[in-house]
Design a protein around this motif. Structure first.
Motif, PDB file in Angstrom:
ATOM      1  N   SER A  32       0.901  -1.312  -0.049  1.00 33.68           N
ATOM      2  CA  SER A  32      -0.065   0.175  -0.041  1.00 33.68           C
ATOM      3  C   SER A  32       1.065   1.335   0.055  1.00 33.68           C
ATOM      4  O   SER A  32       0.278   2.441  -0.009  1.00 33.68           O
ATOM      5  CB  SER A  32      -1.028  -0.072   1.258  1.00 33.68           C
ATOM      6  N   ILE A  33       2.120   1.032   0.167  1.00 29.49           N
ATOM      7  CA  ILE A  33       3.034   2.331   0.124  1.00 29.49           C
ATOM      8  C   ILE A  33       3.754   2.392  -1.276  1.00 29.49           C
ATOM      9  O   ILE A  33       3.878   1.342  -2.059  1.00 29.49           O
ATOM     10  CB  ILE A  33       4.141   2.148   1.284  1.00 29.49           C
ATOM     11  N   ASN A  34       4.264   3.549  -1.576  1.00 30.22           N
ATOM     12  CA  ASN A  34       4.800   3.858  -2.863  1.00 30.22           C
ATOM     13  C   ASN A  34       4.033   3.730  -3.771  1.00 30.22           C
ATOM     14  O   ASN A  34       4.330   3.274  -5.093  1.00 30.22           O
ATOM     15  CB  ASN A  34       6.124   3.002  -2.887  1.00 30.22           C
ATOM     16  N   ASP A  35       3.032   4.080  -3.936  1.00 30.99           N
ATOM     17  CA  ASP A  35       2.170   4.245  -5.088  1.00 30.99           C
ATOM     18  C   ASP A  35       1.203   5.603  -5.001  1.00 30.99           C
ATOM     19  O   ASP A  35       1.172   6.159  -3.976  1.00 30.99           O
ATOM     20  CB  ASP A  35       1.007   3.119  -5.341  1.00 30.99           C
ATOM     21  N   PHE A  36       0.441   5.777  -5.918  1.00 30.01           N
ATOM     22  CA  PHE A  36      -0.467   6.906  -6.250  1.00 30.01           C
ATOM     23  C   PHE A  36      -1.740   6.568  -6.850  1.00 30.01           C
ATOM     24  O   PHE A  36      -1.916   5.802  -7.502  1.00 30.01           O
ATOM     25  CB  PHE A  36       0.381   8.066  -7.251  1.00 30.01           C
ATOM     26  N   GLU A  37      -2.715   7.382  -6.348  1.00 29.06           N
ATOM     27  CA  GLU A  37      -3.894   7.398  -7.071  1.00 29.06           C
ATOM     28  C   GLU A  37      -4.529   8.710  -7.458  1.00 29.06           C
ATOM     29  O   GLU A  37      -4.144   9.886  -6.448  1.00 29.06           O
ATOM     30  CB  GLU A  37      -5.106   6.786  -6.168  1.00 29.06           C
ATOM     31  N   ILE A  38      -4.756   8.979  -8.661  1.00 26.57           N
ATOM     32  CA  ILE A  38      -5.367  10.350  -8.787  1.00 26.57           C
ATOM     33  C   ILE A  38      -6.833  10.303  -9.393  1.00 26.57           C
ATOM     34  O   ILE A  38      -7.200   9.378 -10.282  1.00 26.57           O
ATOM     35  CB  ILE A  38      -4.558  11.005  -9.887  1.00 26.57           C
ATOM     36  N   GLU A  39      -7.919  10.596  -8.549  1.00 22.46           N
ATOM     37  CA  GLU A  39      -9.180  10.533  -8.925  1.00 22.46           C
ATOM     38  C   GLU A  39      -9.688  11.741  -9.750  1.00 22.46           C
ATOM     39  O   GLU A  39      -9.683  13.011  -9.145  1.00 22.46           O
ATOM     40  CB  GLU A  39     -10.250  10.251  -7.648  1.00 22.46           C
ATOM     41  N   PHE A  40     -10.566  11.725 -10.760  1.00 26.58           N
ATOM     42  CA  PHE A  40     -11.022  12.684 -11.522  1.00 26.58           C
ATOM     43  C   PHE A  40     -12.569  12.307 -11.497  1.00 26.58           C
ATOM     44  O   PHE A  40     -13.183  11.179 -11.413  1.00 26.58           O
ATOM     45  CB  PHE A  40     -10.670  12.620 -12.984  1.00 26.58           C
ATOM     46  N   TRP A  85       8.214   6.899  -8.000  1.00 28.07           N
ATOM     47  CA  TRP A  85       9.785   6.710  -8.579  1.00 28.07           C
ATOM     48  C   TRP A  85      10.143   5.470  -7.345  1.00 28.07           C
ATOM     49  O   TRP A  85      10.917   4.708  -7.903  1.00 28.07           O
ATOM     50  CB  TRP A  85      10.423   7.884  -8.427  1.00 28.07           C
ATOM     51  N   ARG A  86      10.088   5.894  -6.127  1.00 30.37           N
ATOM     52  CA  ARG A  86      10.741   5.011  -5.144  1.00 30.37           C
ATOM     53  C   ARG A  86       9.901   3.383  -5.324  1.00 30.37           C
ATOM     54  O   ARG A  86      10.503   2.439  -5.137  1.00 30.37           O
ATOM     55  CB  ARG A  86      10.667   5.458  -3.848  1.00 30.37           C
ATOM     56  N   GLY A  87       8.727   3.634  -5.502  1.00 26.15           N
ATOM     57  CA  GLY A  87       7.906   2.113  -5.711  1.00 26.15           C
ATOM     58  C   GLY A  87       8.545   1.470  -6.726  1.00 26.15           C
ATOM     59  O   GLY A  87       8.553   0.488  -6.869  1.00 26.15           O
ATOM     60  N   MET A  88       8.795   2.104  -8.085  1.00 28.28           N
ATOM     61  CA  MET A  88       9.533   1.610  -9.250  1.00 28.28           C
ATOM     62  C   MET A  88      10.706   0.660  -8.542  1.00 28.28           C
ATOM     63  O   MET A  88      11.176  -0.359  -9.267  1.00 28.28           O
ATOM     64  CB  MET A  88       9.865   2.546 -10.345  1.00 28.28           C
ATOM     65  N   MET A  89      11.707   1.454  -7.827  1.00 25.83           N
ATOM     66  CA  MET A  89      12.711   0.663  -7.093  1.00 25.83           C
ATOM     67  C   MET A  89      12.685  -0.600  -6.407  1.00 25.83           C
ATOM     68  O   MET A  89      13.263  -1.484  -6.597  1.00 25.83           O
ATOM     69  CB  MET A  89      13.450   1.884  -6.363  1.00 25.83           C
ATOM     70  N   THR A  90      11.320  -0.625  -5.797  1.00 25.97           N
ATOM     71  CA  THR A  90      11.165  -1.809  -5.107  1.00 25.97           C
ATOM     72  C   THR A  90      10.633  -2.773  -5.799  1.00 25.97           C
ATOM     73  O   THR A  90      10.477  -4.111  -5.249  1.00 25.97           O
ATOM     74  CB  THR A  90       9.774  -1.436  -4.078  1.00 25.97           C
ATOM     75  N   LYS A  91      10.708  -2.616  -7.385  1.00 24.46           N
ATOM     76  CA  LYS A  91      10.205  -3.635  -8.256  1.00 24.46           C
ATOM     77  C   LYS A  91      11.233  -4.126  -9.265  1.00 24.46           C
ATOM     78  O   LYS A  91      11.187  -4.719 -10.110  1.00 24.46           O
ATOM     79  CB  LYS A  91       8.967  -3.174  -9.272  1.00 24.46           C
ATOM     80  N   LYS A  92      12.472  -3.670  -8.666  1.00 19.17           N
ATOM     81  CA  LYS A  92      13.843  -4.211  -9.134  1.00 19.17           C
ATOM     82  C   LYS A  92      14.596  -5.078  -8.262  1.00 19.17           C
ATOM     83  O   LYS A  92      14.573  -4.676  -7.044  1.00 19.17           O
ATOM     84  CB  LYS A  92      14.510  -3.064  -9.762  1.00 19.17           C
ATOM     85  N   ILE A  93      15.302  -6.079  -8.626  1.00 16.76           N
ATOM     86  CA  ILE A  93      15.926  -6.995  -7.739  1.00 16.76           C
ATOM     87  C   ILE A  93      17.490  -6.811  -7.688  1.00 16.76           C
ATOM     88  O   ILE A  93      17.736  -6.970  -9.015  1.00 16.76           O
ATOM     89  CB  ILE A  93      15.351  -8.697  -7.913  1.00 16.76           C
ATOM     90  N   ILE A  94      18.135  -6.785  -6.759  1.00 19.95           N
ATOM     91  CA  ILE A  94      19.710  -6.934  -6.878  1.00 19.95           C
ATOM     92  C   ILE A  94      19.947  -8.498  -6.766  1.00 19.95           C
ATOM     93  O   ILE A  94      19.875  -9.002  -5.638  1.00 19.95           O
ATOM     94  CB  ILE A  94      20.368  -6.131  -5.812  1.00 19.95           C
TER      95      ILE A  94
END
Length: 334
Positions: A32-40, A85-94
């Motif tokens: 639930s962290i490091n994501d976004f929602e924009i509601e129109f 952007w930080r969330g995208m880094m959580t989806k890459k593995i070292i």
């Protein structure tokens, strides 16, 4: 703060207006962290924010790429979602090199960051050529950790944190995400936030926690395996009693069938969760300056004398009905 949006190739199109924004960034990697929602509102939807569109506040960490669009006629809304952007880094593995047990890194810390992020996000994430003077030799990452967690723990070991921000391009050029190391700053001695400074914090200082846990394992009656665990004055869990008499608070932990090692391990976890604890929550409309995730802040309630000092763990930026708020969560808060 104004939220810019682009087309799928990164060309800036304008600002997002008349929408509710919920963007959360933090060191914790829960889903639930490091994501976004924009509601129109459906009446305000023009279709220009689409899959692959970038949204960002220039020179901040607030931003990401739209990867999901949800429509609801019942709620009269269209919502776009994605990872920050930080969330995208959580989806890459070292990953360790072939034949190696662990991934290893050596060099100046910004140099290591630059190599890792530019390999993971070529042409979009960039490091910096900036010598911090901090050199690491054969730093060992946890096996198959995320890029974010690996770099975060690496920097934390030397008193640094990640700084992530979007650098806006020229009018017809795509911007990019910049990642670098900056020192962790302890602001608690420089500033003391209180409710007099447009800040609210809650603190639950609970000193009625368990400090003696009787752990019951395998066996029957007098032959049953029993381990006594205690909490000392510093909050450490061990097998030497500190609190006695009216200060001793006991409970049992029944784990029938457990062998010694499992009973000890699970008993320590149980007592750690049940002992005295202090929980904090902090909210501010705005913090002036450059305080960010990983920096240390303090607060005080002058009426009760309650005070706290802890790192910032998360930031939640929201716009609802035109009102903007930034909520700061301290490290370890739910």
């Amino acid at each position: 703060m104004e939220l810019v949006y682009t087309d799928p190739i990164g060309k800036e199109l304008g600002y997002i207006l008349n929408a509710n924004v919920d963007m959360e960034i933090g060191e914790d990697e829960k889903s639930s962290i490091n994501d976004f929602e924009i509601e129109f509102k459906r009446s305000g939807w023009n279709g220009t924010v689409e899959f692959g569109s970038q949204v960002y506040v220039p020179d901040t960490e607030y931003g990401g790429i739209v990867r999901e669009v949800t429509t609801s006629t019942k709620a009269n809304s269209i919502t776009v979602k994605g990872y920050t952007w930080r969330g995208m880094m959580t989806k890459k593995i070292i990953k360790p090199e072939k034949g190696q047990d662990y991934a290893i890194a050596s060099g100046e810390i910004n140099e290591i960051i630059k190599g890792k992020v530019e390999e993971a996000f070529p042409g979009f994430f960039y490091g910096v050529v900036e010598d911090t003077g901090i050199q690491l030799t054969n730093y060992q990452f946890d096996r198959y950790c995320t890029l974010h967690e690996g770099l975060r723990k690496m920097l934390q070991s030397v008193g640094y944190r990640l700084e992530i921000k979007y650098i806006q391009g020229d009018k017809y050029e795509m911007g990019y995400v910049q990642v670098r190391a900056v020192p962790i700053v302890d602001y608690s001695s420089e500033y003391e936030f209180s409710n007099d400074q447009n800040m609210n914090f809650t603190m639950d200082d609970n000193k009625r926690g368990v400090n003696h846990l009787v752990c019951l394992g395998k066996g029957e009656l007098k032959d049953r395996l029993v381990i006594h665990l205690y909490v000392d004055e510093k909050g450490n869990v061990g097998q030497t009693q500190y609190y006695r008499g009216i200060d001793e608070i006991e409970e049992t932990y029944d784990s029938s069938g457990s062998e010694y090692d499992d009973l000890l391990k699970n008993g320590i976890a149980k007592l750690t969760n049940s002992k005295n604890k202090t929980e904090y929550d902090m909210t501010m409309e705005k913090i002036e300056g450059s305080m960010d995730i990983g920096d240390i802040v303090g607060g005080r309630d002058y009426l009760t004398g309650a005070s706290m000092k802890k790192p910032i763990g998360r930031k939640i930026w929201t716009i609802s009905a035109g009102k903007e708020k930034v909520e700061y969560k301290l490290e370890g808060e739910s």
